[in-house]
Design a protein around this motif. Sequence first.
Motif, PDB file in Angstrom:
ATOM      1  N   GLU A  87       0.833  -1.213   0.000  1.00  0.00           N
ATOM      2  CA  GLU A  87       0.000   0.000   0.000  1.00  0.00           C
ATOM      3  C   GLU A  87       0.861   1.253   0.000  1.00  0.00           C
ATOM      4  O   GLU A  87       0.370   2.355  -0.182  1.00  0.00           O
ATOM      5  N   GLU A  88       2.138   1.024   0.289  1.00  0.00           N
ATOM      6  CA  GLU A  88       3.010   2.186   0.395  1.00  0.00           C
ATOM      7  C   GLU A  88       4.398   1.852  -0.122  1.00  0.00           C
ATOM      8  O   GLU A  88       4.899   0.754   0.099  1.00  0.00           O
ATOM      9  N   LEU A  89       5.014   2.820  -0.778  1.00  0.00           N
ATOM     10  CA  LEU A  89       6.389   2.637  -1.240  1.00  0.00           C
ATOM     11  C   LEU A  89       7.213   3.826  -0.747  1.00  0.00           C
ATOM     12  O   LEU A  89       6.876   4.972  -1.042  1.00  0.00           O
ATOM     13  N   ASN A  90       8.237   3.526   0.037  1.00  0.00           N
ATOM     14  CA  ASN A  90       9.105   4.595   0.530  1.00  0.00           C
ATOM     15  C   ASN A  90      10.494   4.433  -0.052  1.00  0.00           C
ATOM     16  O   ASN A  90      11.097   3.377   0.074  1.00  0.00           O
ATOM     17  N   VAL A  91      10.980   5.476  -0.676  1.00  0.00           N
ATOM     18  CA  VAL A  91      12.311   5.402  -1.280  1.00  0.00           C
ATOM     19  C   VAL A  91      13.171   6.531  -0.732  1.00  0.00           C
ATOM     20  O   VAL A  91      12.758   7.687  -0.728  1.00  0.00           O
ATOM     21  N   THR A  92      14.341   6.184  -0.232  1.00  0.00           N
ATOM     22  CA  THR A  92      15.294   7.207   0.206  1.00  0.00           C
ATOM     23  C   THR A  92      16.592   6.965  -0.540  1.00  0.00           C
ATOM     24  O   THR A  92      17.148   5.874  -0.470  1.00  0.00           O
ATOM     25  N   ASP A  93      17.041   7.961  -1.281  1.00  0.00           N
ATOM     26  CA  ASP A  93      18.247   7.748  -2.080  1.00  0.00           C
ATOM     27  C   ASP A  93      19.202   8.919  -1.909  1.00  0.00           C
ATOM     28  O   ASP A  93      18.839   9.966  -1.386  1.00  0.00           O
ATOM     29  N   PHE A  94      20.417   8.707  -2.372  1.00  0.00           N
ATOM     30  CA  PHE A  94      21.467   9.689  -2.161  1.00  0.00           C
ATOM     31  C   PHE A  94      22.422   9.654  -3.343  1.00  0.00           C
ATOM     32  O   PHE A  94      22.918   8.589  -3.705  1.00  0.00           O
ATOM     33  N   ASN A  95      22.652  10.795  -3.961  1.00  0.00           N
ATOM     34  CA  ASN A  95      23.625  10.890  -5.064  1.00  0.00           C
ATOM     35  C   ASN A  95      23.305  10.041  -6.285  1.00  0.00           C
ATOM     36  O   ASN A  95      24.192   9.796  -7.085  1.00  0.00           O
ATOM     37  N   THR A  96      22.100   9.562  -6.391  1.00  0.00           N
ATOM     38  CA  THR A  96      21.764   8.698  -7.518  1.00  0.00           C
ATOM     39  C   THR A  96      20.374   9.075  -8.025  1.00  0.00           C
ATOM     40  O   THR A  96      19.439   9.126  -7.244  1.00  0.00           O
ATOM     41  N   PRO A  97      20.228   9.351  -9.294  1.00  0.00           N
ATOM     42  CA  PRO A  97      18.899   9.681  -9.814  1.00  0.00           C
ATOM     43  C   PRO A  97      17.949   8.478  -9.736  1.00  0.00           C
ATOM     44  O   PRO A  97      18.386   7.340  -9.889  1.00  0.00           O
ATOM     45  N   PHE A 152      34.636  15.050  -5.258  1.00  0.00           N
ATOM     46  CA  PHE A 152      33.567  14.854  -6.245  1.00  0.00           C
ATOM     47  C   PHE A 152      33.550  13.457  -6.828  1.00  0.00           C
ATOM     48  O   PHE A 152      33.089  13.241  -7.922  1.00  0.00           O
ATOM     49  N   ASP A 153      34.090  12.511  -6.103  1.00  0.00           N
ATOM     50  CA  ASP A 153      34.170  11.189  -6.677  1.00  0.00           C
ATOM     51  C   ASP A 153      32.825  10.518  -6.798  1.00  0.00           C
ATOM     52  O   ASP A 153      32.636   9.666  -7.635  1.00  0.00           O
ATOM     53  N   PHE A 154      31.888  10.891  -5.933  1.00  0.00           N
ATOM     54  CA  PHE A 154      30.653  10.170  -6.166  1.00  0.00           C
ATOM     55  C   PHE A 154      29.432  11.015  -6.475  1.00  0.00           C
ATOM     56  O   PHE A 154      28.352  10.516  -6.566  1.00  0.00           O
ATOM     57  N   ILE A 155      29.668  12.276  -6.726  1.00  0.00           N
ATOM     58  CA  ILE A 155      28.540  13.070  -7.199  1.00  0.00           C
ATOM     59  C   ILE A 155      28.252  12.719  -8.642  1.00  0.00           C
ATOM     60  O   ILE A 155      27.143  12.470  -9.051  1.00  0.00           O
ATOM     61  N   ASP A 174       0.658   4.659  -1.901  1.00  0.00           N
ATOM     62  CA  ASP A 174       1.129   5.966  -1.465  1.00  0.00           C
ATOM     63  C   ASP A 174       2.633   5.945  -1.693  1.00  0.00           C
ATOM     64  O   ASP A 174       3.326   5.092  -1.144  1.00  0.00           O
ATOM     65  N   ILE A 175       3.131   6.857  -2.493  1.00  0.00           N
ATOM     66  CA  ILE A 175       4.574   6.844  -2.784  1.00  0.00           C
ATOM     67  C   ILE A 175       5.254   8.027  -2.104  1.00  0.00           C
ATOM     68  O   ILE A 175       4.815   9.171  -2.250  1.00  0.00           O
ATOM     69  N   ASN A 176       6.297   7.737  -1.332  1.00  0.00           N
ATOM     70  CA  ASN A 176       7.081   8.785  -0.685  1.00  0.00           C
ATOM     71  C   ASN A 176       8.529   8.659  -1.123  1.00  0.00           C
ATOM     72  O   ASN A 176       9.138   7.618  -0.939  1.00  0.00           O
ATOM     73  N   ILE A 177       9.070   9.723  -1.677  1.00  0.00           N
ATOM     74  CA  ILE A 177      10.450   9.653  -2.161  1.00  0.00           C
ATOM     75  C   ILE A 177      11.255  10.775  -1.541  1.00  0.00           C
ATOM     76  O   ILE A 177      10.825  11.931  -1.504  1.00  0.00           O
ATOM     77  N   LYS A 178      12.433  10.402  -1.061  1.00  0.00           N
ATOM     78  CA  LYS A 178      13.352  11.390  -0.514  1.00  0.00           C
ATOM     79  C   LYS A 178      14.667  11.216  -1.227  1.00  0.00           C
ATOM     80  O   LYS A 178      15.158  10.100  -1.343  1.00  0.00           O
ATOM     81  N   SER A 179      15.258  12.293  -1.708  1.00  0.00           N
ATOM     82  CA  SER A 179      16.532  12.121  -2.381  1.00  0.00           C
ATOM     83  C   SER A 179      17.427  13.335  -2.196  1.00  0.00           C
ATOM     84  O   SER A 179      16.952  14.446  -2.034  1.00  0.00           O
ATOM     85  N   GLU A 180      18.714  13.076  -2.231  1.00  0.00           N
ATOM     86  CA  GLU A 180      19.687  14.151  -2.139  1.00  0.00           C
ATOM     87  C   GLU A 180      20.675  13.989  -3.273  1.00  0.00           C
ATOM     88  O   GLU A 180      21.164  12.889  -3.522  1.00  0.00           O
ATOM     89  N   ASN A 181      20.954  15.039  -3.967  1.00  0.00           N
ATOM     90  CA  ASN A 181      22.002  15.054  -5.005  1.00  0.00           C
ATOM     91  C   ASN A 181      21.767  14.104  -6.162  1.00  0.00           C
ATOM     92  O   ASN A 181      22.720  13.722  -6.822  1.00  0.00           O
ATOM     93  N   GLY A 182      20.554  13.686  -6.386  1.00  0.00           N
ATOM     94  CA  GLY A 182      20.373  12.735  -7.473  1.00  0.00           C
ATOM     95  C   GLY A 182      19.300  13.169  -8.444  1.00  0.00           C
ATOM     96  O   GLY A 182      19.420  13.020  -9.643  1.00  0.00           O
ATOM     97  N   GLY A 183      18.246  13.719  -7.908  1.00  0.00           N
ATOM     98  CA  GLY A 183      17.130  14.094  -8.758  1.00  0.00           C
ATOM     99  C   GLY A 183      16.256  12.901  -9.057  1.00  0.00           C
ATOM    100  O   GLY A 183      16.565  11.769  -8.656  1.00  0.00           O
ATOM    101  N   MET A 184      15.130  13.159  -9.718  1.00  0.00           N
ATOM    102  CA  MET A 184      14.246  12.037 -10.047  1.00  0.00           C
ATOM    103  C   MET A 184      13.406  12.305 -11.281  1.00  0.00           C
ATOM    104  O   MET A 184      13.149  13.451 -11.634  1.00  0.00           O
TER     105      MET A 184
END
Lengths: 357, 104
Positions: A87-97, A152-155, A174-184
Amino acid sequence: MNKQEFLNQLTERLSNISENEQQKIVEYYNECIDDMLEEGMSEEDAINNLSSVDDIINSIEIELPKMKKGIKANRVEKNYTFKNTFEELNVTDFNTPIYFFESKDDDIHIKVFESEKDEYIIFQDLGEKNSLNVSYENKRGFFESIVDMVTFDFIRNKYVTEIYLPKSNEIKLDINIKSENGGMFINDLSVKSLTIKNTNGKIKVKNVKSQNNIEITNKNGKLSLYEIDCRDLFVQNTNGKLKINEINVQQIDVKNVNGKVEVKDVMSHVMEIKTVNGALELEHIKFLEKADFETGNGHIDLELSGRERDYKYIIKTKNGAIKFDGSFIGNYLSGGSGKEFLNINSKNGAVNVSFKK
Amino acid sequence: MDAQLKRGLLEVCVLKILTKGDSYGYQIIKDLSDVIEISESTLYPILKRLETNKYLEVYAVEHNGRLRKYFKITEFGYEKINEFIIEWESVMDIFRFIKEESHE
């Protein structure tokens, strides 16, 4: 040691690298010495001022290969498959689109890139809601992360996170997405609700339907929304251009700081669009009850659907001029007898309101 | 300071100096020495790396009968400075957190 002796010694010690590179290094030190001589130093002082030949050789032999390698971890593709019961999808990502796609079968597929330093924790949580959680975990220590950040090796990594959702299940999610430095990049979805929190990355949402609300908080990145159909649309954006096209909602609430806001083809009962530093360009806008448009520093260009008599309006600008339906009118205007209420407020910018049937 | 962290910082420092105008090796060292410890032998690999990554361009100018290599920042170089600033904001948040705690 004089200059020539120094350069000869250096050249000798550089015999194991390419001639081209050798020449570049010698030229560089030759130039540094000449610059010091020009400042009035003696050859001897200039040489003493420089690092020793040993140190120079070390800096070349050790630094170059080490810098190339960095502490970058090579990530490999991993695929995860889940039965479609969530019923729910939570995604947390970092540095990756993050990309969303339609699943070719009835299962949810998740493709991520992992390494010993980059892991994704993917698990089912049967708490309040039956949810699927996808969460990036950085296994680098605090210090390692800073070094990575600075070098900047992993940006600029080449990795992406891909999520494949079956059409049949989407509507319950219900979709919840959190991301840093990656975009979506979210295309062609039909969900129960969508919440996005993003920092430092581009967001593009296209052809998305949501039974409930869509909420987007974005910082430092361009945000584009196309073909959105939902109940209420909330957008908070800081430091980035905002583009909103073809929207059909009950309510739209946009708050923006530092960036131009372009809105086109919007149909909403209630609208509120506010920006601090940036222009508002609103084209082909239709609202049924009430609209508030506000900017601090920037012009407001508004093209409304319908005729002047459909609206009731108050338009204010402190340090700008108002152009309304083709004619210029000081910096305050109120009037109209329609039932749709329009409120425009600008501090330092011109306001132009026109009508198009 | 950790060598790798310093190298990363130096790269951005060199780019920053070049936003004020094109410059050459010895001048860059003089301009930066107030901010961060740097020597000719540390600068060389940094310039080389920045050039390889297209953050700067090199051209030669005749000066007092010899050639001097000048470095010019590119669009990518400007971008890198911006990225650094944005990234570093989050490090500063953590820094402030740590500093505050340790005072108490």
